[in-house]
Design an enzyme around this catalytic site. Sequence first.
Site, mmCIF file in Angstrom:
data_model
loop_
_atom_site.group_PDB
_atom_site.id
_atom_site.type_symbol
_atom_site.label_atom_id
_atom_site.label_comp_id
_atom_site.label_asym_id
_atom_site.label_seq_id
_atom_site.Cartn_x
_atom_site.Cartn_y
_atom_site.Cartn_z
ATOM 1 N N HIS A 139 113.666 -50.183 56.298
ATOM 2 C CA HIS A 139 114.188 -51.465 55.800
ATOM 3 C C HIS A 139 113.691 -51.798 54.396
ATOM 4 O O HIS A 139 113.987 -52.864 53.878
ATOM 5 C CB HIS A 139 113.794 -52.602 56.744
ATOM 6 C CG HIS A 139 114.264 -52.417 58.146
ATOM 7 N ND1 HIS A 139 113.504 -51.769 59.099
ATOM 8 C CD2 HIS A 139 115.420 -52.746 58.766
ATOM 9 C CE1 HIS A 139 114.160 -51.734 60.254
ATOM 10 N NE2 HIS A 139 115.339 -52.317 60.082
ATOM 11 N N ASP A 156 77.155 -20.877 67.738
ATOM 12 C CA ASP A 156 77.362 -19.606 68.424
ATOM 13 C C ASP A 156 77.361 -18.350 67.551
ATOM 14 O O ASP A 156 78.301 -17.559 67.590
ATOM 15 C CB ASP A 156 78.683 -19.696 69.207
ATOM 16 C CG ASP A 156 78.896 -18.495 70.116
ATOM 17 O OD1 ASP A 156 77.925 -17.735 70.346
ATOM 18 O OD2 ASP A 156 80.031 -18.314 70.583
ATOM 19 N N HIS A 210 78.323 -14.708 69.127
ATOM 20 C CA HIS A 210 79.633 -14.064 69.313
ATOM 21 C C HIS A 210 79.933 -13.025 68.231
ATOM 22 O O HIS A 210 80.839 -12.212 68.380
ATOM 23 C CB HIS A 210 80.759 -15.115 69.340
ATOM 24 C CG HIS A 210 81.232 -15.553 67.972
ATOM 25 N ND1 HIS A 210 80.544 -16.446 67.186
ATOM 26 C CD2 HIS A 210 82.315 -15.204 67.236
ATOM 27 C CE1 HIS A 210 81.186 -16.634 66.050
ATOM 28 N NE2 HIS A 210 82.259 -15.890 66.041
ATOM 29 N N HIS A 214 83.533 -9.863 66.378
ATOM 30 C CA HIS A 214 83.819 -9.276 65.062
ATOM 31 C C HIS A 214 83.333 -7.833 64.965
ATOM 32 O O HIS A 214 82.939 -7.370 63.896
ATOM 33 C CB HIS A 214 83.216 -10.161 63.968
ATOM 34 C CG HIS A 214 83.673 -11.583 64.083
ATOM 35 N ND1 HIS A 214 85.003 -11.916 64.108
ATOM 36 C CD2 HIS A 214 82.998 -12.749 64.234
ATOM 37 C CE1 HIS A 214 85.128 -13.236 64.255
ATOM 38 N NE2 HIS A 214 83.931 -13.759 64.337
ATOM 39 N N ASP A 222 88.752 -14.325 66.436
ATOM 40 C CA ASP A 222 88.314 -15.585 67.046
ATOM 41 C C ASP A 222 89.480 -16.243 67.769
ATOM 42 O O ASP A 222 89.332 -16.721 68.892
ATOM 43 C CB ASP A 222 87.805 -16.557 65.964
ATOM 44 C CG ASP A 222 86.420 -16.199 65.448
ATOM 45 O OD1 ASP A 222 85.563 -15.852 66.268
ATOM 46 O OD2 ASP A 222 86.209 -16.294 64.226
#
Lengths: 166, 444
Positions: free
Chosen positions: B106, B208, B211, B216, B365
Amino acid sequence: MNSDIQYEISQFLYYEAYLLDHRQYREWLELLDDDIQYTMPLRVTVDNKMGSNLNTEMTYFADSKKDIEIKVERLYTKSAWVENPPTRQRHFISNVVVEPGFSSNEYKVRSYFLFKRSRSSEAKTEELFGEREDIIRKVNGKWKIAKRTVYPDQSVLSVMNVSMFL
Amino acid sequence: MRTIDWKEVEKNIENGRFPQWLVTDPEIYELEKERIFGRTWQFLAHESELKEPGSFVTRMMVDDPIILVKNKNGEINAFLNSCSHRGVRLCTEDYGNKKAFSCPYHGWTYNLNGELIGVVAGNKVFGESMDKSEWGLRPVPRVESYQGMIFGNLDPDAMSLEDYLGEMKWYFDIMLGRSDGGMEVRGVPQRWVAKANWKMTSENFAADPYHVQTTHRSAVELKLTPSDPLYASYGHQVVLSNGHGINVITSATGRSNNIYQGMPESMWSMFEKNLNKEQLDIFSRVQNFVGGVFPNLSFLSSCSGTEGTKYNHLQFRVWRPLGPDQVEIWVWYMIDKALPEDYKEKSYKGFIATFGAAGTLEQDDTENWARIVEASQGLMARDRNLSYNNMLNYLMGLDNLDPDENFPGPGKAYPTCYTDHIARSMHKYWLELITKEPEVKSHE
C-alpha cells in the site's frame, strides 16, 4: 557459428557431463587446460538499480588446475565420506551457444545446467541450476576448457554441499 | 507421549550423557526457539557490511526477518522486516543502500530510523485515530556490538552483550582487534541449506576437535594434514561462561610452526601494540582457534596454503535453525584491513578451498551432520523413557582431566582439545535456559 563447430563443442560438453556423472574424474581432468580458471560467484537478491545480481567478490570456489587436481584426488581416497558411498549425479546441459573467442582456435561458450543428485536412500533429490560461461579452445587437436564461470540461480543453495563439479 | 522429566535430563547431562531424543524432538525445538533463541544474543552482521548512511542488510533471527540499517548519524538500528500496516515483508533485498523503505503493498514508507514518514492518501483516508508516530517499524529490542560484531536480542531485559560474551571478549580481541583498522567482510556471506540440527553443528565447531582425524581423514590421506591421530588435540580446550568455548590448538611442541598464524612480519608491531602479553603469547603459539558463542555462532581462525607458506583466514558462521533437522548456513569470511592485498587474496583462496559449501573439509562435515538427524528421528532414538539406551556419549574428559592453572587466558582451560568439557557446558547452559519459564509480566 559454423555448424560443425557448434556440433563438436556441444558433443564435447555432453561428453564432459558423461565423465562427471560416471565419476571418471581423472579422465575429466584431461579436458581442462593447464591455465584453467574455474570459479563460481554468488548470486544475490538485490534491487534492479544495482545492475548485476552476482557478487563476484565472494565465490564458492575459485580454482586453478592444481586446486581441482587436489579435489579430484580427494575423491579417490577411502575417506571422502561425502562421495563414499557415492551419490548419483546427472548434469543436464542445454542451450549451448558458441561465439568466436579472442583467437581463431578459441570460443566463448554459454550453456545452461541442471544438476540433480540422489544421495543415500533418500526419496528427496537435490538440484542446482544456472548458467555457465566457458572459454573452450583447441589444443593439439583436442578441445580443452580454458575458463569456466558457473552462475547459480539460487542465492541460498539448496544442496547440502558443493562437492560436485559443475 | 510422556511429559518431559527435566530432572532426569539434568542428571544425564551432568553425567556426560545427552538423551538422543532431545536432538530432534519437535516439542524441544519449539521450546528452543522461544527460550533459547528468544533470549540470547544473535549475531546479525559485521560493521564493515554497513559502510554508508542508508546501507542496509537483511538477516534472519531464526524465523524473524530483520533489517539492519545505518542512519544518517552513522548509528546502526535493527527492525523487524515487516510493514506495520499489513505485515508485508518490507525488503526482500539481501543488501543495498536506501533513503527510505517503501512497502510494495500500500506504499507506506519508513525512514532510516524506522519512523513512518509516508502513508499513501493518508489525510484523505485515515482519521484522527491514526497517529503515525505509533506505527513505525518495530525495533529489535536490543542491538549491541563488540569488536565490530553486531548482535541483536529479542529480550529487552537480557544482560548486556559484553556481559554475555564475558571471557570470550579476550579471545575476540585477538582474532578481531589485533590489527589497526580492524577487520572487513569480503563480499557477502555464503549461504546454503544443510540437513543438520543446529546443536550438533554448533558443537562441531565449539567443542569437537576430536572429529578432525576421522571426518577429515581424506586430508590425511592426501598428506595435507598430519597423520598423528592426536594432532588436533594439542593445546587447550577452554570452557567460557554462558555456554561459550574456544579450542586453542597448538602442536605437539606447544608451539606453532607459523608464528602469529602465518601473518606477515609487517603486521607484528601492530599486534604487539594492540594485544597484551598473555594474548600475544597465545596468538604466537596457536595453529587454530575454533570455537563458538552460544547458541549458534561459530568461528574458525585457521591457516591454509600448500607451498610451505601459510595464510591465516578467519570465518564466522551462523547456523540458522529451519527446523529440528535443517539449518541455513551463513559463512562470513573476514580479513584484517591492514594486510597487503596479495596476502588477502591468498588467504581468501585458502579459505574457500577448505571451508564453505565447496570446501574440501566442510563437505564431509555436512555428510556426518546429515547422518545424525537421519538416525535420530525414530521411535528408539526419540524415546523419552530412554528404554533403548538412546543417549549420546559426552564422557570424554569427565573424570580424568584437571584444568591447567598456568594457562594465560581467561576461562577454565583443559590441557587437551580432545575432551567434551565445552560440549557439557553447552548442554548445561542449554538446559538452564530451556527450563526457565517465561516471566509473566504484570501490568499494574
